[in-house]
Design a protein around this motif. Structure first.
Motif, short mmCIF file in Angstrom:
data_model
loop_
_atom_site.label_atom_id
_atom_site.label_comp_id
_atom_site.label_asym_id
_atom_site.label_seq_id
_atom_site.Cartn_x
_atom_site.Cartn_y
_atom_site.Cartn_z
N GLY A 188 25.34 -23.96 27.44
CA GLY A 188 26.28 -22.84 27.62
C GLY A 188 26.02 -22.07 28.89
N CYS A 189 26.19 -20.76 28.81
CA CYS A 189 26.03 -19.89 29.98
C CYS A 189 24.63 -19.32 30.02
CB CYS A 189 27.06 -18.76 29.93
SG CYS A 189 27.00 -17.67 31.38
N ARG A 190 23.91 -19.62 31.08
CA ARG A 190 22.55 -19.13 31.29
C ARG A 190 22.59 -18.03 32.35
NH1 ARG A 190 18.36 -23.59 32.07
NH2 ARG A 190 18.63 -23.57 29.81
N GLY A 241 29.60 -21.07 25.74
CA GLY A 241 30.66 -21.58 26.61
C GLY A 241 30.27 -21.55 28.08
N ALA A 242 31.23 -21.90 28.92
CA ALA A 242 31.02 -21.92 30.37
C ALA A 242 30.98 -20.49 30.92
CB ALA A 242 32.13 -22.70 31.04
N CYS A 243 30.13 -20.26 31.89
CA CYS A 243 30.01 -18.94 32.52
C CYS A 243 31.31 -18.51 33.20
CB CYS A 243 28.89 -18.94 33.56
SG CYS A 243 27.24 -19.19 32.89
N GLU A 244 32.12 -19.49 33.63
CA GLU A 244 33.37 -19.19 34.33
C GLU A 244 34.36 -18.45 33.43
OE1 GLU A 244 31.93 -22.30 34.28
OE2 GLU A 244 31.09 -22.14 36.28
N THR A 245 34.15 -18.50 32.12
CA THR A 245 35.05 -17.82 31.19
C THR A 245 34.60 -16.39 30.88
OG1 THR A 245 33.88 -18.58 29.20
CG2 THR A 245 35.61 -20.02 30.09
N ASP A 296 35.18 -12.18 27.43
CA ASP A 296 35.85 -13.23 28.19
C ASP A 296 36.83 -12.62 29.19
OD1 ASP A 296 38.21 -12.60 26.75
OD2 ASP A 296 37.93 -14.24 25.35
N ASP A 307 19.90 -18.07 27.67
CA ASP A 307 21.16 -18.70 27.34
C ASP A 307 21.86 -17.74 26.38
OD1 ASP A 307 19.96 -22.14 27.17
OD2 ASP A 307 20.32 -20.82 28.85
N GLU A 333 24.68 -19.53 35.49
CA GLU A 333 24.98 -20.95 35.66
C GLU A 333 25.33 -21.56 34.32
OE1 GLU A 333 21.67 -23.63 36.66
OE2 GLU A 333 20.30 -22.04 36.04
N THR A 334 26.30 -22.45 34.35
CA THR A 334 26.67 -23.17 33.15
C THR A 334 25.75 -24.37 33.02
OG1 THR A 334 28.97 -22.44 33.35
CG2 THR A 334 28.55 -24.36 31.97
#
Length: 152
Positions: A53-55, A110-114, A79, A106, A48-49
């Motif tokens: 950042g990305c956890r 950055g965002a997890c989507e990346t 990435d 964490d 999850e973002t």
């Protein structure tokens, strides 16, 4: 020579009330994917973002013949283009024999989507509670329940 820097994360991050409720729901689910067989099973269970950042949520099961006094991993985050996006060093601390634990870290600003993939680059420490190092690399079994791969 460039030496990579590692962000050291020594334990689970504090969770919000909503996160704690989500974690409680997660714990109610059967952990058969990580509890079967021998070795050290490591499952990427959730990402999850968050504001930092990305956890990631990892489910680990110690199916080794010994309890562990230390278990530490070096993770590399890739990435979507295949480039290295970050490093993280995580510690599970002790892991009793036959124990399943859920931990959150964490790992990337950055965002997890990346994120495309997380590589277990190295086992930093794997020590038996009885004393001495164990060959955990031979028995590490990574898996993922999410769109991000966890590999070794």
């Amino acid at each position: 020579m460039i030496t990579p820097s590692f962000d050291r994360i020594s334990g689970p991050k504090r969770r919000s009330t909503a996160g704690a409720i989500g974690l409680a729901a997660l714990l109610a689910l059967p952990a058969t994917a990580v509890a079967e067989g021998d070795g050290f099973a490591l499952e990427l269970n959730r990402v999850e973002t968050v504001s930092t950042g990305c956890r990631i949520t990892l489910v680990a099961h110690n199916g080794l013949p010994d309890a562990l006094s230390e278990m530490g991993l070096e993770l590399v985050v890739f990435d979507k283009e295949g480039g290295v996006a970050g490093y993280a060093a995580i510690d599970f601390a002790d892991m009793p024999k036959g124990k399943t634990r859920v931990r959150q870290y964490d790992i990337f600003p950055g965002a997890c989507e990346t994120v495309e993939r997380i590589l277990v680059n190295d086992i930093r420490s794997c020590k038996s509670a009885a004393g001495g190092d164990l060959a955990c690399a031979d028995t590490l079994r990574p898996s993922s329940r999410v769109e991000i791969d966890l590999t070794y």
